[in-house]
Design a protein around this motif. Structure first.
Motif, PDB file in Angstrom:
ATOM      1  N   LYS A 133       0.869  -1.175   0.000  1.00 16.69           N
ATOM      2  CA  LYS A 133       0.000   0.000   0.000  1.00 16.69           C
ATOM      3  C   LYS A 133       0.900   1.217   0.000  1.00 16.69           C
ATOM      4  N   THR A 134       0.475   2.252  -0.698  1.00 19.19           N
ATOM      5  CA  THR A 134       1.246   3.487  -0.727  1.00 19.19           C
ATOM      6  C   THR A 134       0.609   4.491   0.231  1.00 19.19           C
TER       7      THR A 134
ATOM      8  N   ASN B  74      -0.835   7.166  -0.306  1.00 19.37           N
ATOM      9  CA  ASN B  74      -2.127   7.674  -0.764  1.00 19.37           C
ATOM     10  C   ASN B  74      -3.191   6.575  -0.819  1.00 19.37           C
ATOM     11  N   ARG B  75      -2.949   5.478  -0.086  1.00 18.63           N
ATOM     12  CA  ARG B  75      -3.876   4.362   0.127  1.00 18.63           C
ATOM     13  C   ARG B  75      -4.176   3.527  -1.115  1.00 18.63           C
ATOM     14  N   GLN B  76      -3.293   3.547  -2.082  1.00 15.84           N
ATOM     15  CA  GLN B  76      -3.452   2.681  -3.250  1.00 15.84           C
ATOM     16  C   GLN B  76      -2.801   1.329  -2.947  1.00 15.84           C
ATOM     17  N   SER B  77      -3.453   0.254  -3.385  1.00 14.25           N
ATOM     18  CA  SER B  77      -2.915  -1.093  -3.208  1.00 14.25           C
ATOM     19  C   SER B  77      -2.363  -1.603  -4.524  1.00 14.25           C
ATOM     20  N   HIS B  78      -1.225  -2.270  -4.456  1.00 13.38           N
ATOM     21  CA  HIS B  78      -0.577  -2.814  -5.639  1.00 13.38           C
ATOM     22  C   HIS B  78      -0.082  -4.227  -5.343  1.00 13.38           C
TER      23      HIS B  78
ATOM     24  N   ARG C 138      -2.169  -2.364 -10.168  1.00 14.57           N
ATOM     25  CA  ARG C 138      -3.044  -1.823  -9.138  1.00 14.57           C
ATOM     26  C   ARG C 138      -4.117  -2.828  -8.803  1.00 14.57           C
ATOM     27  N   ARG C 139      -4.464  -2.915  -7.542  1.00 20.69           N
ATOM     28  CA  ARG C 139      -5.485  -3.862  -7.096  1.00 20.69           C
ATOM     29  C   ARG C 139      -6.785  -3.152  -6.889  1.00 20.69           C
TER      30      ARG C 139
END
Length: 95
Positions: free
Chosen positions: A65-66, A68-72, A94-95
């Motif tokens: 998770k980054t 900025n709350r993005q999941s990969h 990206r998930r």
């Protein structure tokens, strides 16, 4: 036919052994994973949090998770004794 079998059996055993050797000699630390994944995603390593990871053969699968709350989901190939610790750039989606 006997010759083919005698050649194939050692090849199968050796190829299985290489995968186990690679998985057992993984040198990727969490810091290195965050650095490489951050570079692939275009963010600083400090902005990457590892959610989970697993190693199978020469591949390390990492969910991150980054900030900025993005999941990969990322795959890093290498980072073991067979590759002398070198890796290919992570492939992330990206998930």
């Amino acid at each position: 036919m006997k010759l083919r079998t005698s050649v194939l059996i050692p090849l199968v055993v050796l190829s299985g052994g290489c995968g186990a050797l690679a998985g057992n000699t993984n040198m990727l630390t969490d810091e290195r994973i965050r650095s490489e994944v951050g570079g692939a995603l275009g963010v600083r390593a400090e902005e990457v949090t590892i959610v989970d990871r697993r190693t199978e053969g020469t591949n390390t699968y990492v969910n991150v998770k980054t900030a900025n709350r993005q999941s990969h989901a990322c795959i890093i190939n290498g980072g073991n004794m067979l590759s002398f610790g070198m890796t290919n750039p992570p492939v992330c989606s990206r998930r």
